[in-house]
Design an enzyme around this catalytic site. Structure first.
Site, PDB file in Angstrom:
ATOM      1  CD  GLU A  46      18.144  17.088  44.347  1.00  0.00           C
ATOM      2  OE1 GLU A  46      19.161  17.522  44.283  1.00  0.00           O
ATOM      3  OE2 GLU A  46      17.280  17.459  45.001  1.00  0.00           O
TER       4      GLU A  46
ATOM      5  NE  ARG B 278      32.253  15.881  42.975  1.00  0.00           N
ATOM      6  CZ  ARG B 278      30.849  15.369  43.536  1.00  0.00           C
ATOM      7  NH1 ARG B 278      31.324  14.491  44.066  1.00  0.00           N
ATOM      8  NH2 ARG B 278      29.761  16.180  42.951  1.00  0.00           N
TER       9      ARG B 278
ATOM     10  CE  LYS C  36      23.444  20.444  41.253  1.00  0.00           C
ATOM     11  NZ  LYS C  36      22.579  20.025  41.163  1.00  0.00           N
TER      12      LYS C  36
END
Length: 569
Positions: free
Chosen positions: A42, A273, A283
């Site tokens: 994104e 992850r 983020k």
RNA sequence: UGUCCCGUGGUGUAAUGGUAACACACCUGGUUUUGGUCCAGGCGUUUAAGGUUCGAGUCCUUACGGGACAACCA
């Protein structure tokens, strides 16, 4: 005769569990033998080392299976997304050494198709417009242990739903007034199947579609179908999407229903992850660091972003190597940053030239060296690689050495200079300390030594064993420089493990030290931006982007493995 | 309390049902004109208990432990 299959067997990559899943699909003849992956960021921030793992995985899979990997921007939420991020993401992927398949794709390319599919679901009685507020819908969702309750709008007629959805699209309603939901099962044990939202109203311009739309699809309604439209065969994502998989498949089933069997059907596979100790990867937190100006920007050398690592002096090779070494599995993991640093040292050790620099200079005078004489000493550029050749460096009777390479009262395991001691000057002579002078503050000001002319590097007498070897620069020929020592930004091993606390508590006050009195050998005058060097005995450094020929600035990329630091602890 | 996922050295990742391997970290020693590099060695018997089997890290059951899921985020 059968060399082809032999080769296949012997050259078969070890492979992680994803390789095995793909192998199974291939053996089952799925997707006509094609492997097409995708990297779907994104564009709401800069890429970080965690994304690098995903990039290496997806593009790596494409390489080993001779397939391809698409780049797709998951841009379904215009309130968070910006073109700046799109650009930085493309730059970082390329820098890492990967090239995506064809042009970049965007989820927003599929808005028309997704709208049509939404209409299809409505017509099939599988989707409805809900007039309730976000709060009410949330309260009806139930909890993971309690079933939800159905919306009073759940059984609207197809005609009414169609009309309402079109009016949503035409901008007749305000944000939050209506949403489109899938009609699945409010009692499902999987929360994501309790009539998930498909579309919401947002009167916001999109960075690509402008004002064309005021309704935007949710991730769940966009991702699988985007995969499908692109012909993705393996949609690899992180573990938190595991519970979304039934929904991913449900939407695909609805979309495909009534159509001829598709050539390819994407399959979602999840992996764990990357987590690094002492490192914040979220983020949201990274954005906070930038916005609060705790760091200089997304590319601050302390940031775990790809651009930060790059500016710090990390090489693309070292990051790819790291991604390979951390492996891929489904277990939650916390990787030691020491592994990242090791991968960097391994790469830099063989490619970076050794140069002399003194970070904290103290003057050393050779009392028996001819005044004003300058000798040019030959120095190997890299003992690990003869190909890199050698250069000459100026030697004179007035030198600088590292302040902590001299001790007035050396402890037992200290091998370097002290009163009466002998050491070798790298690529120079063996010297002996005769005397030293302190200033008014008690700081050592000058060290007086004699040199042994028979011990010049390369001469027959030069083999004499001495305990230590020091790096140095000539006082008059060296050039001044500023050196920035970066350390980890956080002191806490797991700074993201305290979500409620202000992470400022965990900031490392020593994460950046600026040394302004450094001296470096003259050859560094012509150093190009981002070139990396090993400063003899000090670590790996690179030229900072703000460096100019008038003012040299270096970043410390990573220190050498320093046994002395451990001994003195 | 529900559903799903995951448990192999300090940290990670491997191991067609057949001698637990590799890397990092750490510790020893050797080489070295960088206390770097390089080389050699050390450090675990796979969360636990049952079961299947000639044989289980691997298959089954249960327990325990960890994680994910209740955004009009992705």
């Amino acid at each position: 005769m059968n060399s082809h299959s032999d080769e296949e067997i012997t050259s078969a990559p070890k492979g992680n569990f994803i390789h095995k899943e793909i192998d199974k699909d291939l053996e089952a003849g799925k997707n006509g033998g094609a492997v097409l992956t995708r990297f779907p960021p994104e564009p709401n921030g800069y890429l970080h080392i965690g994304h690098a793992k995903s990039i290496c995985l997806n593009f790596g899979l494409a390489q080993t299976y001779k397939g391809a990997c698409n780049l797709r921007f998951d841009d379904t939420n215009p309130s968070k997304e910006e073109v700046e991020y799109v650009d930085s993401i493309m730059e970082d992927i390329r820098w890492l050494g990967f090239e995506w398949n064809g042009e970049p794709h965007y989820a927003s390319d599929y808005f028309d198709q997704l709208f049509e599919w939404a209409v299809k679901l409505i017509k099939a009685g599988k989707a409805y417009v809900d007039d309730q507020s976000a709060e009410v819908i949330a309260s009806q969702k139930g909890t993971p242990t309690q079933p939800g309750t159905e919306s009073p709008f759940r059984n609207r007629s197809v005609e009414e739903n169609l009309d309402l959805f079109n009016r949503m699209k035409n901008g007749e309603f305000k944000e939050g007034e209506k949403v489109l939901r899938a009609k699945i099962d409010m009692a499902s044990s999987n929360m994501h199947l309790r009539d998930p939202l498909m579309y919401r109203i947002m009167h916001k311009a999109h960075h690509r579609t402008g004002d064309k739309w005021c309704i935007y699809p949710m991730y769940d309604f966009a991702h699988g179908q985007s995969d499908f439209l692109e012909g993705i065969t393996h949609s690899i994502c992180t573990l938190e999407f595991e519970v979304h998989r039934p929904l991913y498949n449900w939407f695909l089933d609805q979309v495909i229903e009534g159509e001829p069997t598709p050539e390819r059907r994407p399959r979602q596979i999840e992996f764990a992850r990357l987590n690094l100790n002492y490192t914040v990867m979220s983020k949201r937190r990274l954005l906070e660091l930038v916005q609060k100006q705790i760091v200089e920007g997304w590319d601050d050398p302390r940031m775990p972003t790809i651009s930060g690592l790059r500016r710090r002096g990390y090489t693309a090779e070292s990051i790819r190597l790291f991604a390979e070494r951390v492996g891929v599995a489904k277990r939650d993991n916390i990787i030691d940053v020491a592994l990242l640093e090791h991968c960097l040292r391994e790469d830099l050790n063989k490619k970076s030239p050794r140069v002399n620099a003194v970070l904290d200079p103290v003057k050393l005078i050779l009392t028996n060296y001819p005044q004003d004489q300058v000798e040019w000493m030959e120095a190997e550029n890299n003992p690990e690689d003869e190909q890199q050749g050698s250069r000459t460096i100026p030697f004179s009777g007035e030198l600088y050495i590292e302040r902590n390479d001299f001790m007035e009262e050396p402890p037992k395991k200290f091998f370097r200079l002290g009163p009466g001691r002998e050491v070798r000057l790298k690529n120079g002579y063996i010297i002996q300390c005769q005397d030293f002078k302190k200033d008014a503050n008690g700081e050592v000001e000058v060290i007086y030594c004699t040199y042994d002319p028979e011990t010049r590097s390369g001469m027959p007498q030069s083999n004499r064993k001495v305990k230590g070897t020091l790096h140095w620069v000539s006082a008059s020929q060296s050039v001044p420089a500023e050196v920035r020592l970066y350390d980890r930004l956080f002191m806490d091993e797991d700074p993201s493990g305290h979500p409620d606390k202000d992470f400022k508590e965990f900031l490392n006050p020593d994460s950046l030290k600026i040394l302004t009195n450094c001296r470096v050998e003259p050859s560094l005058k012509e150093a190009a931006t981002l070139d990396h060097f090993q400063f003899q005995r000090l670590g790996y450094f690179c030229v900072d982007k703000n460096s100019t020929p008038e003012k040299l600035v270096f970043n410390r990329t990573v220190s050498l493995k320093d046994t002395w630091a451990r001994l003195s602890k």
